[in-house]
Design a protein around this motif. Structure first.
Motif, PDB file in Angstrom:
ATOM      1  N   LEU A  27       0.836  -1.193   0.000  1.00 13.37           N
ATOM      2  CA  LEU A  27       0.000   0.000   0.000  1.00 13.37           C
ATOM      3  C   LEU A  27       0.878   1.254   0.000  1.00 13.37           C
ATOM      4  O   LEU A  27       1.942   1.265   0.626  1.00 13.37           O
ATOM      5  N   PRO A  28       0.449   2.301  -0.667  1.00 12.25           N
ATOM      6  CA  PRO A  28       1.231   3.544  -0.641  1.00 12.25           C
ATOM      7  C   PRO A  28       1.198   4.182   0.739  1.00 12.25           C
ATOM      8  O   PRO A  28       0.210   4.061   1.468  1.00 12.25           O
ATOM      9  N   PHE A  29       2.269   4.850   1.085  1.00 11.28           N
ATOM     10  CA  PHE A  29       2.344   5.515   2.387  1.00 11.28           C
ATOM     11  C   PHE A  29       1.729   6.912   2.340  1.00 11.28           C
ATOM     12  O   PHE A  29       1.536   7.535   3.381  1.00 11.28           O
ATOM     13  N   SER A  30       1.403   7.370   1.152  1.00  6.35           N
ATOM     14  CA  SER A  30       0.921   8.745   1.008  1.00  6.35           C
ATOM     15  C   SER A  30      -0.583   8.880   1.206  1.00  6.35           C
ATOM     16  O   SER A  30      -1.096   9.985   1.321  1.00  6.35           O
ATOM     17  N   LYS A  31      -1.320   7.750   1.246  1.00  5.42           N
ATOM     18  CA  LYS A  31      -2.774   7.817   1.358  1.00  5.42           C
ATOM     19  C   LYS A  31      -3.239   7.578   2.791  1.00  5.42           C
ATOM     20  O   LYS A  31      -2.672   6.768   3.513  1.00  5.42           O
ATOM     21  N   ASP A  32      -4.296   8.291   3.159  1.00  5.92           N
ATOM     22  CA  ASP A  32      -4.880   8.116   4.483  1.00  5.92           C
ATOM     23  C   ASP A  32      -6.040   7.127   4.471  1.00  5.92           C
ATOM     24  O   ASP A  32      -6.524   6.721   5.523  1.00  5.92           O
ATOM     25  N   GLU A  33      -6.504   6.761   3.263  1.00  4.26           N
ATOM     26  CA  GLU A  33      -7.613   5.828   3.143  1.00  4.26           C
ATOM     27  C   GLU A  33      -7.237   4.693   2.198  1.00  4.26           C
ATOM     28  O   GLU A  33      -6.389   4.855   1.320  1.00  4.26           O
ATOM     29  N   VAL A  34      -7.883   3.549   2.407  1.00  6.16           N
ATOM     30  CA  VAL A  34      -7.661   2.382   1.565  1.00  6.16           C
ATOM     31  C   VAL A  34      -8.999   1.980   0.961  1.00  6.16           C
ATOM     32  O   VAL A  34     -10.010   1.927   1.661  1.00  6.16           O
ATOM     33  N   SER A  35      -9.011   1.698  -0.330  1.00  8.27           N
ATOM     34  CA  SER A  35     -10.215   1.210  -1.003  1.00  8.27           C
ATOM     35  C   SER A  35      -9.888  -0.107  -1.693  1.00  8.27           C
ATOM     36  O   SER A  35      -9.231  -0.128  -2.744  1.00  8.27           O
ATOM     37  N   LEU A  36     -10.324  -1.203  -1.099  1.00 13.66           N
ATOM     38  CA  LEU A  36     -10.040  -2.510  -1.679  1.00 13.66           C
ATOM     39  C   LEU A  36     -10.764  -2.700  -3.005  1.00 13.66           C
ATOM     40  O   LEU A  36     -10.321  -3.490  -3.849  1.00 13.66           O
ATOM     41  N   TYR A 227     -16.969  -6.376   6.474  1.00 14.83           N
ATOM     42  CA  TYR A 227     -15.598  -6.847   6.682  1.00 14.83           C
ATOM     43  C   TYR A 227     -14.612  -6.067   5.819  1.00 14.83           C
ATOM     44  O   TYR A 227     -13.506  -5.737   6.272  1.00 14.83           O
ATOM     45  N   ARG A 228     -15.007  -5.759   4.600  1.00 16.47           N
ATOM     46  CA  ARG A 228     -14.121  -4.980   3.739  1.00 16.47           C
ATOM     47  C   ARG A 228     -13.834  -3.621   4.361  1.00 16.47           C
ATOM     48  O   ARG A 228     -12.688  -3.161   4.380  1.00 16.47           O
ATOM     49  N   GLU A 229     -14.853  -2.986   4.898  1.00 14.26           N
ATOM     50  CA  GLU A 229     -14.658  -1.688   5.547  1.00 14.26           C
ATOM     51  C   GLU A 229     -13.752  -1.810   6.764  1.00 14.26           C
ATOM     52  O   GLU A 229     -12.891  -0.950   7.006  1.00 14.26           O
ATOM     53  N   ALA A 230     -13.922  -2.894   7.528  1.00 18.42           N
ATOM     54  CA  ALA A 230     -13.083  -3.100   8.714  1.00 18.42           C
ATOM     55  C   ALA A 230     -11.624  -3.320   8.306  1.00 18.42           C
ATOM     56  O   ALA A 230     -10.698  -2.806   8.948  1.00 18.42           O
ATOM     57  N   TYR A 231     -11.411  -4.101   7.242  1.00 18.64           N
ATOM     58  CA  TYR A 231     -10.049  -4.309   6.746  1.00 18.64           C
ATOM     59  C   TYR A 231      -9.448  -2.991   6.258  1.00 18.64           C
ATOM     60  O   TYR A 231      -8.273  -2.695   6.520  1.00 18.64           O
ATOM     61  N   GLU A 232     -10.221  -2.218   5.532  1.00 19.16           N
ATOM     62  CA  GLU A 232      -9.713  -0.956   4.999  1.00 19.16           C
ATOM     63  C   GLU A 232      -9.291  -0.022   6.131  1.00 19.16           C
ATOM     64  O   GLU A 232      -8.231   0.630   6.042  1.00 19.16           O
ATOM     65  N   ASP A 233     -10.078   0.043   7.188  1.00 16.55           N
ATOM     66  CA  ASP A 233      -9.720   0.885   8.324  1.00 16.55           C
ATOM     67  C   ASP A 233      -8.460   0.375   9.012  1.00 16.55           C
ATOM     68  O   ASP A 233      -7.574   1.166   9.393  1.00 16.55           O
ATOM     69  N   ALA A 234      -8.364  -0.951   9.185  1.00 16.19           N
ATOM     70  CA  ALA A 234      -7.185  -1.525   9.845  1.00 16.19           C
ATOM     71  C   ALA A 234      -5.923  -1.246   9.043  1.00 16.19           C
ATOM     72  O   ALA A 234      -4.867  -0.918   9.603  1.00 16.19           O
ATOM     73  N   CYS A 238      -3.041   1.247  10.444  1.00 11.21           N
ATOM     74  CA  CYS A 238      -1.894   0.467  10.938  1.00 11.21           C
ATOM     75  C   CYS A 238      -0.964   0.087   9.792  1.00 11.21           C
ATOM     76  O   CYS A 238      -0.525  -1.068   9.667  1.00 11.21           O
ATOM     77  N   HIS A 239      -0.655   1.046   8.950  1.00 13.95           N
ATOM     78  CA  HIS A 239       0.260   0.847   7.827  1.00 13.95           C
ATOM     79  C   HIS A 239       1.424   1.798   8.008  1.00 13.95           C
ATOM     80  O   HIS A 239       1.240   3.019   8.078  1.00 13.95           O
ATOM     81  N   SER A 240       2.616   1.256   8.105  1.00 19.13           N
ATOM     82  CA  SER A 240       3.795   2.095   8.343  1.00 19.13           C
ATOM     83  C   SER A 240       5.003   1.466   7.674  1.00 19.13           C
ATOM     84  O   SER A 240       4.967   0.309   7.242  1.00 19.13           O
ATOM     85  N   LYS A 241       6.072   2.206   7.597  1.00 15.93           N
ATOM     86  CA  LYS A 241       7.287   1.690   6.960  1.00 15.93           C
ATOM     87  C   LYS A 241       7.897   0.547   7.753  1.00 15.93           C
ATOM     88  O   LYS A 241       8.579  -0.309   7.179  1.00 15.93           O
ATOM     89  N   ILE A 242       7.657   0.507   9.059  1.00 18.07           N
ATOM     90  CA  ILE A 242       8.208  -0.592   9.854  1.00 18.07           C
ATOM     91  C   ILE A 242       7.282  -1.809   9.867  1.00 18.07           C
ATOM     92  O   ILE A 242       7.722  -2.914  10.215  1.00 18.07           O
ATOM     93  N   ALA A 243       6.019  -1.612   9.478  1.00 13.75           N
ATOM     94  CA  ALA A 243       5.068  -2.725   9.474  1.00 13.75           C
ATOM     95  C   ALA A 243       4.070  -2.516   8.340  1.00 13.75           C
ATOM     96  O   ALA A 243       2.897  -2.242   8.562  1.00 13.75           O
ATOM     97  N   PRO A 244       4.523  -2.656   7.091  1.00 11.09           N
ATOM     98  CA  PRO A 244       3.673  -2.327   5.943  1.00 11.09           C
ATOM     99  C   PRO A 244       2.662  -3.421   5.604  1.00 11.09           C
ATOM    100  O   PRO A 244       2.885  -4.610   5.868  1.00 11.09           O
ATOM    101  N   TRP A 245       1.569  -2.997   5.010  1.00 13.49           N
ATOM    102  CA  TRP A 245       0.562  -3.910   4.485  1.00 13.49           C
ATOM    103  C   TRP A 245       0.795  -4.119   2.994  1.00 13.49           C
ATOM    104  O   TRP A 245       1.034  -3.172   2.246  1.00 13.49           O
ATOM    105  N   HIS A 246       0.684  -5.391   2.568  1.00 13.26           N
ATOM    106  CA  HIS A 246       0.722  -5.738   1.149  1.00 13.26           C
ATOM    107  C   HIS A 246      -0.611  -6.397   0.797  1.00 13.26           C
ATOM    108  O   HIS A 246      -1.020  -7.353   1.465  1.00 13.26           O
TER     109      HIS A 246
END
Length: 298
Positions: A27-36, A227-234, A238-246
Motif C-alpha cells: 500500500l502507498p504511504f501517502s494515502k490516508d484511506e484504503v479502497s479494496l 468486513y471490507r470496511e473493517a479491513y480498509e480501516d485496519a 496500521c500501515h507504516s514503513k516498519i510494518a507495511p501492508w501488502h
C-alpha cells in the motif's frame, strides 16, 4: 537451482524477472484511506502463466531457505509474517507451498483461532506477544492481532469504545517489535466474492475438504461489505514503513504464492543475515582430521 528442485521438462523460464513485487502490492504511504474495491483481485505480474509462476516460486523458496538458515545461525534479527484474509483466500495453501518450506527449527506457524477463556481473561495482545519471533527466528501468524479490530468489530463482540482504541495499541506493539530487531510483513490475500464461492463449491465436491466446510462462512458473505470496511480501516490506521501492508491478488493461487515468495525473499535479502564468525583454528582442526583419517586407513 539444483536438478532435484528443477523439473526435467521445465522450460528455461526467466526466474529473475525485472518486476518489483513490493512496489506492485505494498500500500502507498501517502494515502490516508484504503479502497479494496480499487485493487484487482487477479494478476499475472511478469509471468507467462501458471507454470512460469510456479517455477519462480520453487526458485524463490530455495533462496528463502538459505537466507532463513543464515538468519537462524546469525541469531540477531527476526521476521514476523502476518496473514489475514477472507475464508478460502488461501492462507493454509500459502503456508504449505511457500512459508512452510522454511526449516521448522527456526520457523513456526501460529493459527490464532477463537481465544480461550484464559486468553480472554488477559489483554488482547497477551496471546500474540508470546508467539512473536525470538532473535534468529521466523513467526508466521495465520490470522493475528488484527482479528481484534476485524471480527470483534463486525460481529459486535465488544463495544466500539473498546476496539477503536486498539489501532494505536497495535501500532505501539509493532513499533516495540521493530525496535527489538523484528522485521514485519503483513499480507492481505485479496479474493473476489465470486472466486470465494467457487472455492466453497470445490470444498463441497471434494470429500477430503469437507472438514473445512462451515455454515458460518456463508453467513460472513452477507457481511462482505462490513468486513471490507473493517479491513480498509485496519490497513489505513496500521500501515507504516516498519510494518507495511501488502494487498496480494489471490484469485490465482499460483500468483498469490509467487508474489508472497518474492516479497519474503527480497525482505530477507535486505536484512542480509550473515553466518557467524568462528573462533576455531581451522588449520588445526584440518590437521587433526587428516591425521585421524590417515590412522584409520593404515
Amino acid at each position: 537451482m539444483s536438478t532435484e528442485d528443477k523439473r526435467l521438462d521445465e522450460p528455461d523460464w526467466d526466474l529473475d524477472p525485472k518486476f518489483d513485487f513490493v512496489d506492485a502490492h505494498r500500500l502507498p504511504f501517502s494515502k490516508d484511506e484504503v479502497s479494496l474495491k480499487e485493487i484487482d483481485t487477479e494478476c499475472s505480474g511478469p509471468f507467462e502463466g501458471k507454470d512460469h509462476g510456479r517455477a519462480f516460486t520453487r526458485a524463490a523458496n530455495i533462496e528463502i531457505r538459505d537466507l532463513q538458515y543464515r538468519m537462524y545461525t546469525e541469531g540477531k534479527q527476526s521476521l514476523l509474517i502476518v496473514l489475514q484474509a477472507p475464508d478460502a483466500a488461501g492462507k493454509d495453501g500459502l503456508i504449505r507451498k511457500v512459508l512452510g518450506q522454511m526449516n521448522p527449527q527456526g520457523c513456526r506457524t501460529y493459527p490464532f483461532k477463537v481465544p480461550s477463556s484464559e486468553e480472554r481473561a488477559h489483554d488482547f495482545l497477551w496471546r500474540i506477544h508470546k508467539a512473536t519471533p525470538a532473535a534468529g527466528k521466523v513467526s508466521v501468524f495465520n490470522r493475528s492481532h488484527y482479528e481484534d479490530v476485524l471480527v470483534v468489530r463486525v460481529e459486535d463482540l465488544v463495544p466500539k469504545s473498546v476496539w477503536k482504541d486498539r489501532y494505536e495499541i497495535i501500532n505501539d506493539f509493532e513499533k516495540l517489535l521493530a525496535h527489538r530487531g523484528t522485521r514485519i510483513l503483513k499480507f492481505y490475500l485479496h479474493i473476489s466474492p465470486r472466486e470465494q464461492l467457487e472455492r466453497f463449491k470445490k470444498r463441497l465436491d471434494d470429500p477430503t475438504k469437507h472438514w473445512k466446510l462451515n455454515a458460518g462462512d456463508y453467513a460472513a458473505r452477507d457481511k462482505w461489505g462490513d468486513y471490507r470496511e473493517a479491513y480498509e480501516d485496519a490497513m489505513a490506521k496500521c500501515h507504516s514503513k516498519i510494518a507495511p501492508w501488502h494487498v496480494i491478488p489471490a484469485d490465482k493461487k499460483w500468483y498469490r504464492d509467487a508474489s508472497v515468495a518474492a516479497i519474503v525473499r527480497d525482505t530477507l535479502r535486505d536484512m542480509d543475515p550473515q553466518l557467524p564468525k568462528i573462533d576455531a583454528d581451522l588449520d588445526e582442526i584440518r590437521r587433526l582430521y587428516e591425521r585421524e583419517l590417515e590412522e584409520m586407513n593404515e
